[in-house]
Design a protein around this motif. Structure first.
Motif, mmCIF file in Angstrom:
data_model
loop_
_atom_site.group_PDB
_atom_site.id
_atom_site.type_symbol
_atom_site.label_atom_id
_atom_site.label_comp_id
_atom_site.label_asym_id
_atom_site.label_seq_id
_atom_site.Cartn_x
_atom_site.Cartn_y
_atom_site.Cartn_z
ATOM 1 N N THR A 1 -12.365 37.208 -42.799
ATOM 2 C CA THR A 1 -11.879 35.910 -42.570
ATOM 3 C C THR A 1 -10.340 35.705 -42.634
ATOM 4 O O THR A 1 -9.408 34.910 -41.879
ATOM 5 N N LYS A 2 -9.707 36.709 -43.551
ATOM 6 C CA LYS A 2 -8.179 36.511 -43.603
ATOM 7 C C LYS A 2 -7.536 37.096 -42.212
ATOM 8 O O LYS A 2 -6.770 36.579 -41.627
ATOM 9 N N SER A 3 -8.217 37.945 -41.710
ATOM 10 C CA SER A 3 -7.580 38.667 -40.218
ATOM 11 C C SER A 3 -7.932 37.400 -39.275
ATOM 12 O O SER A 3 -6.879 37.280 -38.293
ATOM 13 N N GLN A 4 -8.804 36.759 -39.201
ATOM 14 C CA GLN A 4 -9.124 35.876 -38.032
ATOM 15 C C GLN A 4 -8.191 34.494 -38.395
ATOM 16 O O GLN A 4 -7.647 34.087 -37.523
ATOM 17 N N ARG A 5 -8.040 34.403 -39.633
ATOM 18 C CA ARG A 5 -7.096 33.136 -39.888
ATOM 19 C C ARG A 5 -5.756 33.444 -39.623
ATOM 20 O O ARG A 5 -4.897 32.710 -39.135
ATOM 21 N N ARG A 6 -5.232 34.844 -39.699
ATOM 22 C CA ARG A 6 -3.885 35.113 -39.366
ATOM 23 C C ARG A 6 -3.684 35.297 -37.839
ATOM 24 O O ARG A 6 -2.522 34.832 -37.536
ATOM 25 N N LEU A 7 -4.585 35.592 -36.997
ATOM 26 C CA LEU A 7 -4.706 35.677 -35.912
ATOM 27 C C LEU A 7 -4.691 34.151 -35.212
ATOM 28 O O LEU A 7 -3.871 33.864 -34.377
ATOM 29 N N SER A 8 -5.184 33.287 -35.864
ATOM 30 C CA SER A 8 -5.282 31.950 -35.363
ATOM 31 C C SER A 8 -3.886 31.325 -35.530
ATOM 32 O O SER A 8 -3.266 30.487 -34.988
#
Length: 169
Positions: free
Chosen positions: A87-94
């Protein structure tokens, strides 16, 4: 009937006078597109704008590389990550994608605005050159070459305009 005949003759003579006057008019053409492509100011403007926006373009490239690296890492390690890490990685990518989009749009708008400003200055120099050549050569009218279906090469002043604008480099 005589009045109609006299009126017809008068109208025909006026028409032929207008035709003769139009034939005597000195009209030149200029290929503005060709002028813009061949003047040395074009390369100078490109170089100026490239250096002006170079740091922002490099920043965009850095962000793009970071996003690609993060996306590849997320895809590769997704199955090994905890839900919180994913979730943290996906949020950073977004967030990175959103920031990239905003900066890319601002950069494009700024580049377009600056290019228009520079091109406006060049167009003014071209217009000044056309006016000068038209006056010195005795042309009554100068038309854009793209707006004319046919012209002979003798009435084309494009080369003269390129030379004059290039001198004022």
């Amino acid at each position: 009937m005589m009045r109609v005949a006299a009126l017809s003759v008068a109208m025909m003579s006026l028409g032929s006078v207008a035709s003769v006057q139009a034939a005597d008019a000195d009209i030149a053409v200029v290929d503005i597109g060709k002028v813009l492509q061949e003047i040395p100011q074009r390369k100078a403007i490109e170089s100026k704008l490239k250096s002006e926006f170079d740091s922002r373009v490099r920043e965009m490239q850095r962000m793009e590389t970071e996003g690609q690296t993060l996306a590849a890492k997320l895809k590769k390690d997704e199955s090994f990550m905890s839900a919180a890490e994913r979730t943290k990685s996906q949020r950073r990518l977004s967030e990175l994608q959103a920031e990239f989009n905003v900066k890319a749009q601002a950069l494009q708008e700024d580049q377009r605005r600056r290019f228009s400003e520079e091109q406006k200055n060049v167009i003014e120099k071209i217009k000044t050159a056309v006016d000068s050549i038209a006056k010195s050569e005795g042309y009554e009218m100068v038309l854009n070459r793209q707006a004319v279906l046919y012209t002979n090469d003798e009435s084309d002043i494009t080369t003269q305009v390129i030379q004059q604008v290039s001198k004022g480099n």
